[in-house]
Design a protein around this motif. Structure first.
Motif, PDB file in Angstrom:
ATOM      1  N   PRO A 129     -17.307 -85.864  54.729  1.00  0.00           N
ATOM      2  CA  PRO A 129     -18.416 -86.550  53.989  1.00  0.00           C
ATOM      3  C   PRO A 129     -19.891 -86.176  55.026  1.00  0.00           C
ATOM      4  N   THR A 130     -20.027 -86.380  56.123  1.00  0.00           N
ATOM      5  CA  THR A 130     -21.319 -85.634  56.090  1.00  0.00           C
ATOM      6  C   THR A 130     -21.954 -84.127  55.612  1.00  0.00           C
ATOM      7  N   GLY A 131     -20.789 -83.139  56.204  1.00  0.00           N
ATOM      8  CA  GLY A 131     -21.075 -81.975  54.734  1.00  0.00           C
ATOM      9  C   GLY A 131     -21.428 -81.866  53.447  1.00  0.00           C
ATOM     10  N   ALA A 132     -20.740 -83.036  53.054  1.00  0.00           N
ATOM     11  CA  ALA A 132     -20.471 -82.901  51.749  1.00  0.00           C
ATOM     12  C   ALA A 132     -21.444 -83.725  51.162  1.00  0.00           C
ATOM     13  N   MET A 182     -18.342 -86.819  45.996  1.00  0.00           N
ATOM     14  CA  MET A 182     -19.013 -86.522  46.542  1.00  0.00           C
ATOM     15  C   MET A 182     -19.191 -84.721  46.047  1.00  0.00           C
ATOM     16  N   ARG A 183     -17.638 -84.384  45.718  1.00  0.00           N
ATOM     17  CA  ARG A 183     -17.098 -83.099  46.078  1.00  0.00           C
ATOM     18  C   ARG A 183     -17.582 -82.969  44.631  1.00  0.00           C
ATOM     19  N   ASP A 184     -17.392 -83.385  43.826  1.00  0.00           N
ATOM     20  CA  ASP A 184     -17.069 -83.433  42.497  1.00  0.00           C
ATOM     21  C   ASP A 184     -18.494 -82.894  42.186  1.00  0.00           C
ATOM     22  N   TYR A 185     -19.799 -83.672  42.534  1.00  0.00           N
ATOM     23  CA  TYR A 185     -20.955 -83.410  42.994  1.00  0.00           C
ATOM     24  C   TYR A 185     -21.356 -81.913  43.327  1.00  0.00           C
ATOM     25  N   VAL A 186     -21.043 -81.754  44.748  1.00  0.00           N
ATOM     26  CA  VAL A 186     -20.915 -80.517  45.228  1.00  0.00           C
ATOM     27  C   VAL A 186     -20.428 -79.706  44.064  1.00  0.00           C
ATOM     28  N   ALA A 187     -19.964 -79.435  43.093  1.00  0.00           N
ATOM     29  CA  ALA A 187     -18.865 -78.406  42.417  1.00  0.00           C
ATOM     30  C   ALA A 187     -19.982 -77.925  41.747  1.00  0.00           C
ATOM     31  N   GLY A 188     -20.798 -79.312  40.891  1.00  0.00           N
ATOM     32  CA  GLY A 188     -21.254 -78.687  40.111  1.00  0.00           C
ATOM     33  C   GLY A 188     -22.807 -78.233  40.333  1.00  0.00           C
ATOM     34  N   LEU A 189     -22.934 -77.632  41.692  1.00  0.00           N
ATOM     35  CA  LEU A 189     -24.604 -76.300  42.074  1.00  0.00           C
ATOM     36  C   LEU A 189     -24.073 -75.563  42.281  1.00  0.00           C
ATOM     37  N   PRO A 190     -24.703 -74.896  41.289  1.00  0.00           N
ATOM     38  CA  PRO A 190     -24.550 -73.618  41.502  1.00  0.00           C
ATOM     39  C   PRO A 190     -25.040 -72.448  42.630  1.00  0.00           C
ATOM     40  N   SER A 200     -24.666 -81.386  49.141  1.00  0.00           N
ATOM     41  CA  SER A 200     -25.448 -81.624  47.902  1.00  0.00           C
ATOM     42  C   SER A 200     -26.984 -81.916  47.970  1.00  0.00           C
ATOM     43  N   LEU A 201     -27.154 -81.877  49.456  1.00  0.00           N
ATOM     44  CA  LEU A 201     -28.806 -82.569  49.102  1.00  0.00           C
ATOM     45  C   LEU A 201     -29.828 -80.455  49.317  1.00  0.00           C
ATOM     46  N   LEU A 202     -29.224 -79.667  49.565  1.00  0.00           N
ATOM     47  CA  LEU A 202     -29.481 -78.261  49.859  1.00  0.00           C
ATOM     48  C   LEU A 202     -28.882 -77.897  48.670  1.00  0.00           C
ATOM     49  N   GLY A 203     -28.423 -77.802  48.267  1.00  0.00           N
ATOM     50  CA  GLY A 203     -27.503 -77.436  46.531  1.00  0.00           C
ATOM     51  C   GLY A 203     -28.773 -78.215  45.483  1.00  0.00           C
ATOM     52  N   ARG A 204     -28.889 -79.327  46.000  1.00  0.00           N
ATOM     53  CA  ARG A 204     -30.125 -80.251  44.312  1.00  0.00           C
ATOM     54  C   ARG A 204     -31.105 -78.960  44.894  1.00  0.00           C
ATOM     55  N   ASP A 205     -31.817 -78.783  46.126  1.00  0.00           N
ATOM     56  CA  ASP A 205     -32.936 -77.814  46.054  1.00  0.00           C
ATOM     57  C   ASP A 205     -32.949 -76.450  45.908  1.00  0.00           C
ATOM     58  N   GLY A 206     -31.505 -76.237  45.751  1.00  0.00           N
ATOM     59  CA  GLY A 206     -31.337 -74.327  45.050  1.00  0.00           C
ATOM     60  C   GLY A 206     -31.213 -73.749  46.872  1.00  0.00           C
TER      61      GLY A 206
END
Length: 466
Positions: A16-19, A116-124, A23-29
């Motif tokens: 959970p913490t890593g995911a 959480m993981r599904d969200y991360v999967a959508g971050l290029p 997520s937060l870093l990926g959202r910021d590119g």
């Protein structure tokens, strides 16, 4: 660097913490690599509680609606003394809820982790490599280098501007850096039992959460979502923790409440409940988060919450530093804020645990009398939210104010379908409000009678508060 084996951030551990960090870093590119030695999400529940602060974080990522399918309110926990008498309640604060969500919740961990993981999967900008293990880490003035091994034995080196260690209580990263734990003096053996109860089991069990402070066998009872129920049972000196986790012993321990025909054992695992905090949270380009940085007893359900707070606190700061928007000294506020907060909250949780774990009958009787006396002779109610402290150090306003370090409220308009405040504001952090008189119908304002609260976002430059 443009090397294909270089990332701005490498995350070790994809729980959970890593995911959430990814997520937060990926959202910021931010170009991010997240690894984990396990390929699959653990299919049984470990964490069971979260709170409104964490649901606000999920909301800000746009996944709160999906998470809410696996969430239920966390009812009051009634504490019963040595003679079975009610001595106090620990509940959640009442409405109106300050962050727009039920303040205390229970949840089912495996499907929430999948969200959480599904969200991360959508971050290029995020790459996830499962079945991958860290075997070494080193760093210099220019970068951190991690040595990774795949399941097929292939090894490669990856460099990063920063590494976040989210690799759990036995963190390889923490051990390789030589970072030790400060022991806050709590070490008790417990058995955690998860059951899927049937209708006959539901009828036998309390309708609310309970803490049975029986000195002969302290026991916690929690209502999870649906038919999920959890018992946390303190083990006695001399009991073998592995033997006690066997079904025949588990059902014997549960016999005051349930029989084998009342449900299906989902999980039984023994743990030592610890109170530990890393002596330092950062070493150069490497930062610790989650269980790699701290462990606490579970008595008010803050374990996973603490780790996700770490990720939320750290990642916006890393994004600013990596974009050149703030000096690297901004990262110093991470340990200043989180370590102090974790230590204070863990100390409070430990105090609750000491009360619960009392095994001396005379001392337990005195405890019950003292707790009832604190309520004027009747069981008093305290809230889980008042147990969680505010921030007291770090990136805080310099002018004293009672609001400093507290959670910013998140109102929402209930007459129309509208997003909560922080979701509407977007990912900029932190937020402040400015109130002015008059009507306004423009975007970015929230109307109430003849007053308008105008939403503005503060800007943090060079690691200093505005």
């Amino acid at each position: 660097m443009s090397d294909a084996n270089h990332y701005q951030v490498v995350i070790i551990g994809f729980g959970p913490t890593g995911a959430i960090a990814a997520s937060l870093l990926g959202r910021d590119g931010i170009t991010t690599l997240a690894i984990d030695r396990a390929r699959e999400i653990y299919d049984k529940p470990r964490a069971i509680a979260l709170d409104h602060e964490i649901m606000r974080l999920f909301d800000n990522l746009g996944i709160a609606e999906q998470v809410s399918r696996y969430v239920a309110p966390f009812p009051a926990s009634e504490h019963f003394g040595a003679q079975g008498q009610l001595i106090r309640r620990i509940d959640m604060i009442g409405e109106p809820y300050p962050l727009g969500y039920t303040p205390s919740m229970v949840f089912t961990q495996p499907p929430v982790e999948q969200v959480m993981r599904d969200y991360v999967a959508g971050l290029p900008s995020v790459t996830v490599e499962l079945g991958t293990t860290l075997v070494d880490i080193r760093q210099d003035a220019n970068a951190a280098t991690v040595v990774l091994t795949r399941e097929d034995g292939a090894t490669r080196e990856v460099t990063a501007d920063y590494v976040i260690a989210c690799d759990g209580a036995s963190s390889t990263v923490r051990q390789k850096l030589g970072i030790t734990f400060d022991d806050l003096d709590f070490d008790e053996p417990w058995l955690v039992v998860d059951i899927r109860v049937n209708d006959s089991g539901v009828r036998k069990l309390p309708a609310t959460a309970a803490q049975f402070c029986n000195p002969a066998r302290p026991t916690t009872y929690i209502l999870g979502p649906g038919n999920h129920r959890r018992f946390e049972i303190m083990l006695r000196p001399g009991e073998d923790r592995h033997a006690m986790a066997q079904p025949e012993h588990v059902w014997q321990l549960l016999s005051p409440w349930l029989a084998p025909q009342d449900g299906q054992l989902w999980r039984a695992a023994s743990y030592r409940f610890h109170a530990l905090v890393a002596s330092r949270w950062r070493q150069g380009r490497v930062l610790l988060a989650g269980d790699a940085a701290h462990q606490q007893p579970p008595f008010i359900g803050q374990g996973m919450c603490q780790g996700l707070r770490d990720a939320a606190n750290l990642c916006w700061k890393l994004s600013r530093v990596l974009r050149g928007q703030s000096r690297e000294t901004l990262l110093d506020s991470y340990e200043a804020e989180r370590s102090t907060h974790v230590r204070e909250l863990t100390t409070r949780i430990k105090a609750i645990g000491r009360v619960i774990c009392e095994q001396d009958p005379a001392a337990a009787a005195a405890r019950d009398a003292r707790i009832l006396a604190e309520g004027g002779g009747v069981p008093r109610t305290i809230t889980r939210q008042e147990i969680v402290p505010p921030l007291t150090t770090g990136l805080l306003a310099t002018k004293p104010n009672a609001a400093n370090g507290t959670l910013f409220p998140q109102p929402c308009r209930t007459l129309v379908r509208a997003p909560r405040l922080q979701r509407r504001a977007g990912p900029a952090r932190p937020l402040c409000l400015r109130r002015r008189q008059g009507h306004a119908g423009t975007r970015g304002t929230a109307e109430r009678a003849d007053r308008t609260t105008e939403l503005i976002t503060t800007r943090i430059s060079n690691g200093e508060a505005p």
